[in-house]
Scaffold this motif. Structure first.
Motif, PDB file in Angstrom:
ATOM      1  N   PHE A 183       0.834  -1.205   0.000  1.00 50.03           N
ATOM      2  CA  PHE A 183       0.000   0.000   0.000  1.00 50.03           C
ATOM      3  C   PHE A 183       0.872   1.259   0.000  1.00 50.03           C
ATOM      4  CE2 PHE A 183      -1.826   3.432   2.564  1.00 50.03           C
ATOM      5  CZ  PHE A 183      -2.934   3.742   1.797  1.00 50.03           C
ATOM      6  N   PHE A 184       1.979   1.224   0.748  1.00 53.45           N
ATOM      7  CA  PHE A 184       2.825   2.409   0.880  1.00 53.45           C
ATOM      8  C   PHE A 184       3.556   2.729  -0.420  1.00 53.45           C
ATOM      9  CE2 PHE A 184       2.416   0.740   5.221  1.00 53.45           C
ATOM     10  CZ  PHE A 184       1.920   1.874   5.853  1.00 53.45           C
ATOM     11  N   LYS A 185       3.753   1.716  -1.267  1.00 50.88           N
ATOM     12  CA  LYS A 185       4.392   1.966  -2.550  1.00 50.88           C
ATOM     13  C   LYS A 185       3.403   2.532  -3.559  1.00 50.88           C
ATOM     14  CE  LYS A 185       7.901  -0.245  -5.431  1.00 50.88           C
ATOM     15  NZ  LYS A 185       8.650  -1.494  -5.705  1.00 50.88           N
ATOM     16  N   LEU A 186       2.126   2.159  -3.416  1.00 45.91           N
ATOM     17  CA  LEU A 186       1.095   2.661  -4.314  1.00 45.91           C
ATOM     18  C   LEU A 186       0.612   4.056  -3.927  1.00 45.91           C
ATOM     19  CD1 LEU A 186      -1.174  -0.518  -4.662  1.00 45.91           C
ATOM     20  CD2 LEU A 186       0.231   0.479  -6.454  1.00 45.91           C
ATOM     21  N   ALA A 187       0.581   4.317  -2.616  1.00 43.42           N
ATOM     22  CA  ALA A 187      -0.074   5.517  -2.086  1.00 43.42           C
ATOM     23  C   ALA A 187       0.420   6.833  -2.678  1.00 43.42           C
ATOM     24  CB  ALA A 187       0.045   5.543  -0.565  1.00 43.42           C
ATOM     25  N   PRO A 188       1.762   7.058  -2.840  1.00 47.90           N
ATOM     26  CA  PRO A 188       2.207   8.376  -3.325  1.00 47.90           C
ATOM     27  C   PRO A 188       1.583   8.792  -4.654  1.00 47.90           C
ATOM     28  CG  PRO A 188       4.070   7.131  -2.472  1.00 47.90           C
ATOM     29  CD  PRO A 188       2.900   6.195  -2.483  1.00 47.90           C
ATOM     30  N   THR A 189       1.463   7.857  -5.603  1.00 49.82           N
ATOM     31  CA  THR A 189       0.874   8.192  -6.904  1.00 49.82           C
ATOM     32  C   THR A 189      -0.570   8.643  -6.748  1.00 49.82           C
ATOM     33  OG1 THR A 189       2.307   6.614  -8.038  1.00 49.82           O
ATOM     34  CG2 THR A 189       0.327   7.323  -9.204  1.00 49.82           C
ATOM     35  N   PHE A 190      -1.346   7.898  -5.951  1.00 47.54           N
ATOM     36  CA  PHE A 190      -2.755   8.244  -5.754  1.00 47.54           C
ATOM     37  C   PHE A 190      -2.895   9.569  -5.010  1.00 47.54           C
ATOM     38  CE2 PHE A 190      -3.009   3.737  -6.586  1.00 47.54           C
ATOM     39  CZ  PHE A 190      -4.156   3.620  -7.355  1.00 47.54           C
ATOM     40  N   ILE A 191      -2.032   9.802  -4.043  1.00 43.89           N
ATOM     41  CA  ILE A 191      -2.110  11.039  -3.249  1.00 43.89           C
ATOM     42  C   ILE A 191      -1.793  12.252  -4.124  1.00 43.89           C
ATOM     43  CG2 ILE A 191      -1.031  12.344  -1.373  1.00 43.89           C
ATOM     44  CD1 ILE A 191      -0.686   9.647   0.089  1.00 43.89           C
ATOM     45  N   VAL A 192      -0.713  12.164  -4.907  1.00 49.30           N
ATOM     46  CA  VAL A 192      -0.293  13.299  -5.742  1.00 49.30           C
ATOM     47  C   VAL A 192      -1.353  13.616  -6.796  1.00 49.30           C
ATOM     48  CG1 VAL A 192       1.375  14.070  -7.461  1.00 49.30           C
ATOM     49  CG2 VAL A 192       2.165  12.962  -5.367  1.00 49.30           C
ATOM     50  N   ILE A 193      -1.813  12.584  -7.513  1.00 48.53           N
ATOM     51  CA  ILE A 193      -2.810  12.811  -8.563  1.00 48.53           C
ATOM     52  C   ILE A 193      -4.129  13.258  -7.963  1.00 48.53           C
ATOM     53  CG2 ILE A 193      -4.171  11.713 -10.398  1.00 48.53           C
ATOM     54  CD1 ILE A 193      -1.754   9.961 -10.991  1.00 48.53           C
ATOM     55  N   GLY A 194      -4.519  12.622  -6.852  1.00 46.00           N
ATOM     56  CA  GLY A 194      -5.773  13.007  -6.185  1.00 46.00           C
ATOM     57  C   GLY A 194      -5.739  14.441  -5.700  1.00 46.00           C
ATOM     58  N   ALA A 195      -4.615  14.849  -5.090  1.00 42.84           N
ATOM     59  CA  ALA A 195      -4.484  16.220  -4.591  1.00 42.84           C
ATOM     60  C   ALA A 195      -4.520  17.221  -5.752  1.00 42.84           C
ATOM     61  CB  ALA A 195      -3.187  16.366  -3.804  1.00 42.84           C
ATOM     62  N   PHE A 196      -3.860  16.867  -6.849  1.00 39.66           N
ATOM     63  CA  PHE A 196      -3.849  17.752  -8.018  1.00 39.66           C
ATOM     64  C   PHE A 196      -5.256  17.921  -8.590  1.00 39.66           C
ATOM     65  CE2 PHE A 196      -3.660  18.110 -12.683  1.00 39.66           C
ATOM     66  CZ  PHE A 196      -3.112  19.381 -12.769  1.00 39.66           C
ATOM     67  N   LEU A 197      -5.991  16.833  -8.731  1.00 39.08           N
ATOM     68  CA  LEU A 197      -7.348  16.911  -9.277  1.00 39.08           C
ATOM     69  C   LEU A 197      -8.267  17.697  -8.347  1.00 39.08           C
ATOM     70  CD1 LEU A 197      -7.792  13.270 -10.644  1.00 39.08           C
ATOM     71  CD2 LEU A 197      -7.384  15.357 -11.962  1.00 39.08           C
ATOM     72  N   PHE A 198      -8.099  17.508  -7.035  1.00 29.17           N
ATOM     73  CA  PHE A 198      -8.916  18.248  -6.063  1.00 29.17           C
ATOM     74  C   PHE A 198      -8.636  19.746  -6.173  1.00 29.17           C
ATOM     75  CE2 PHE A 198      -9.455  20.149  -1.840  1.00 29.17           C
ATOM     76  CZ  PHE A 198     -10.802  19.868  -1.611  1.00 29.17           C
ATOM     77  N   TYR A 199      -7.349  20.086  -6.291  1.00 31.24           N
ATOM     78  CA  TYR A 199      -6.979  21.499  -6.402  1.00 31.24           C
ATOM     79  C   TYR A 199      -7.533  22.085  -7.699  1.00 31.24           C
ATOM     80  CZ  TYR A 199      -4.158  25.735  -6.198  1.00 31.24           C
ATOM     81  OH  TYR A 199      -3.758  27.043  -6.153  1.00 31.24           O
ATOM     82  N   CYS A 200      -7.475  21.309  -8.787  1.00 36.35           N
ATOM     83  CA  CYS A 200      -8.027  21.778 -10.069  1.00 36.35           C
ATOM     84  C   CYS A 200      -9.529  22.031  -9.956  1.00 36.35           C
ATOM     85  CB  CYS A 200      -7.749  20.757 -11.168  1.00 36.35           C
ATOM     86  SG  CYS A 200      -6.035  20.722 -11.730  1.00 36.35           S
ATOM     87  N   TRP A 201     -10.219  21.174  -9.218  1.00 40.96           N
ATOM     88  CA  TRP A 201     -11.661  21.365  -9.018  1.00 40.96           C
ATOM     89  C   TRP A 201     -11.936  22.627  -8.204  1.00 40.96           C
ATOM     90  CZ3 TRP A 201     -14.294  20.267  -4.128  1.00 40.96           C
ATOM     91  CH2 TRP A 201     -15.677  20.499  -4.208  1.00 40.96           C
ATOM     92  N   LYS A 202     -11.153  22.836  -7.147  1.00 38.14           N
ATOM     93  CA  LYS A 202     -11.346  24.021  -6.305  1.00 38.14           C
ATOM     94  C   LYS A 202     -11.044  25.302  -7.080  1.00 38.14           C
ATOM     95  CE  LYS A 202     -12.197  24.097  -2.470  1.00 38.14           C
ATOM     96  NZ  LYS A 202     -13.510  24.189  -1.784  1.00 38.14           N
ATOM     97  N   ARG A 203     -10.141  25.229  -8.050  1.00 39.83           N
ATOM     98  CA  ARG A 203      -9.753  26.407  -8.839  1.00 39.83           C
ATOM     99  C   ARG A 203     -10.539  26.512 -10.138  1.00 39.83           C
ATOM    100  NH1 ARG A 203      -7.396  30.456  -6.101  1.00 39.83           N
ATOM    101  NH2 ARG A 203      -5.903  29.624  -4.577  1.00 39.83           N
ATOM    102  N   ASP A 204     -11.569  25.693 -10.270  1.00 41.92           N
ATOM    103  CA  ASP A 204     -12.440  25.712 -11.459  1.00 41.92           C
ATOM    104  C   ASP A 204     -11.727  25.336 -12.750  1.00 41.92           C
ATOM    105  OD1 ASP A 204     -14.759  26.426 -10.060  1.00 41.92           O
ATOM    106  OD2 ASP A 204     -14.186  28.538 -10.090  1.00 41.92           O
TER     107      ASP A 204
END
Length: 496
Positions: A256-277
């Motif tokens: 899980f710890f090897k997979l997590a960074p990719t999901f966290i980075v992409i997820g955070a980026f998509l969330f930020y893109c949504w917040k910034r329209d």
């Protein structure tokens, strides 16, 4: 195209027509990838695809004479090129480059629906770069092939021109799945979204359109089964295309710890893109891109693995949001782009410049642009008239193709497959594990010639028993006949 005109298109208000954009993206793709047309191999997977493609041309369906863990249309691409052009690395890499340019062009076309021409063009350029640089992406990978069909299909869905076009989209999606099986997840996600649209108030799609999309996808899968069914080998298809990948996913999962960074980075980026329209869930294009990204991420999670080249499957969609995000930052902070910035962009393909230097150096030193042990080792073996009966390439296995010989067993098609004993039942291997397979190859078949990578472990460092056995056996029963570049050619000792 003059530098001033290019600068105006990238940073100003000038526009290019579709033909000019495609030619520009194709030109960038070829500039970056051309020097790698002459490399023997770039990734071992590509070498394996070539071997199975050649086997198909020779009249053997995939998984019958040779075996690897990919759906059959991956090998069909290589088989079709080999059938027409023969053993041509240039032809394989040339058509691979065209597919990448096509992927980038449709990335641009999709981006054009939700952003400006300049941002869309940058999306296409970023797509070329991310699909061609940084690692072993200069070869023709299965991910390149599947995205060459997935991205145009996504564009057809967005175009929404009726059932016929959705049928074409479904056919293209089916090809993507039969090139890379995990693409079934984003296709499923997109299919579910289309069904939801069917019952929404907007009525964006019709029942016949959704049905055509589904039937097109299924039809391609059925067509890949047909040759096996007609040859009474359906079980071969089922085991190799469906059961083996499922077993591989369960047996080779990352933590899980090897997979997590990719999901966290992409997820955070998509969330930020949504917040910034940047991502608007009121816009159909943004939604479908988001759904496709989520589908690919779901496939990574289910498969339990993320290698560098896997990310090719997410880059075309993600670069659109990335380009829009950077564009927003540019205007928000009113960044002034210096004139020399365009020149700095030419420093990005440093890997390509180094490879240009490498092929020119190789031409002066060896009289050929073709370079690498996959060429030099077979050349040495041929010139020295070494025995190639049951030759074993534990490194540089594209050498089988250049010598016109086969690996000694199905498991040895890709050297790493020898250690994937969880897959043995799916191609009916009589040996039960990797050590038995190695003993059979070395002690029963007894290859006269073995090729290894000098100073490197034969197998991954996690395969301790296999490495211990092969190192001990080679030290006892083989001698180094020659060192060719970074390869060692071993000959079996005469008393054996």
């Amino acid at each position: 195209m003059k530098l001033s005109i290019l600068k105006e298109c990238l940073f100003g208000e000038s526009r290019l027509n579709n033909r000019a954009v495609f030619l520009l993206l194709t030109g960038i793709t070829f500039f970056i990838r051309f020097p790698f047309f002459f490399r023997d191999y770039i990734d071992r997977d590509e070498s394996t695809f070539i071997l199975l493609g050649q086997s198909w041309v020779d009249g053997h369906l995939p998984y019958t004479q040779l075996w690897d863990l990919k759906p059959p249309l991956t090998f069909a691409f290589f088989a079709s090129i080999i059938y027409v052009f023969g053993k041509s690395f240039i032809a394989i890499r040339l058509f691979g480059a065209l597919l990448i340019a096509s992927t980038a062009f449709f990335t641009y076309k999709i981006a054009s629906r939700i952003t400006s021409f300049q941002v869309a063009l940058w999306s296409g350029i970023f797509c070329v770069v991310l699909l061609s640089l940084f690692g072993s992406l200069q070869g023709v990978m299965s991910e390149h092939l599947c995205m060459a069909f997935f991205v145009p299909s996504l564009y057809l869905i967005l175009s929404n021109k009726g059932p016929f076009w959705l049928l074409l989209a479904g056919l293209s999606m089916g090809i993507a799945i039969m090139v890379k099986l995990n693409m079934a997840y984003p296709v499923l996600f997109l299919g579910i979204y289309l069904v939801l649209e069917l019952f929404s108030k907007q009525k964006t799609v019709t029942f016949w359109g959704v049905l055509a999309f589904g039937l097109g996808t299924i039809l391609i899968v059925i067509l890949t089964i047909l040759p096996y069914y007609l040859n009474n080998q359906f079980e071969v298809w089922w085991k190799s295309v469906v059961l083996a990948p499922l077993e591989y996913s369960e047996a080779r999962r990352f933590s899980f710890f090897k997979l997590a960074p990719t999901f966290i980075v992409i997820g955070a980026f998509l969330f930020y893109c949504w917040k910034r329209d940047v991502i608007s869930f009121k816009d159909r294009t943004s939604i479908l891109l988001f759904v496709a990204i989520c589908g690919v991420l779901a496939s990574f999670f289910k498969g339990g693995r993320i290698n560098g080249h896997y990310l090719i499957q997410i880059h075309p969609m993600l670069v659109i949001f990335l380009s829009m995000f950077l564009h927003q930052l540019y205007y928000r902070f009113k960044v002034k782009i210096p004139r020399f910035f365009l020149l700095l962009l030419f420093l990005i393909p440093t890997e390509s410049y180094l490879e240009y230097f490498n092929i020119i150096k190789n031409k002066f030193e060896r009289g050929t642009f073709y370079n690498g042990e996959g060429f030099s080792v077979p050349k040495y073996i041929t010139e020295q008239k070494l025995k190639t009966d049951n030759i074993l390439f534990l490194g540089y296995h594209i050498g089988y193709w250049n010598l016109g010989v086969l690996p000694p067993t199905l498991a040895a098609t890709h050297p790493s497959n020898i250690c994937r004993d969880e897959l043995y039942p799916f191609f009916d291997n009589p040996r039960k594990n990797s050590l038995e397979e190695l003993r059979y190859i070395m002690e029963v078949i007894k290859p006269k010639t073995v090729v290894v990578r000098k100073g490197r472990l034969i197998f991954d460092r996690d395969e301790k028993e296999e490495n211990e056995y092969i190192d001990a056996y080679l030290a006892m029963h083989y001698r180094v006949s020659a060192t060719v570049e970074k390869a060692e050619i071993l000959q079996r000792k005469e008393y054996n």
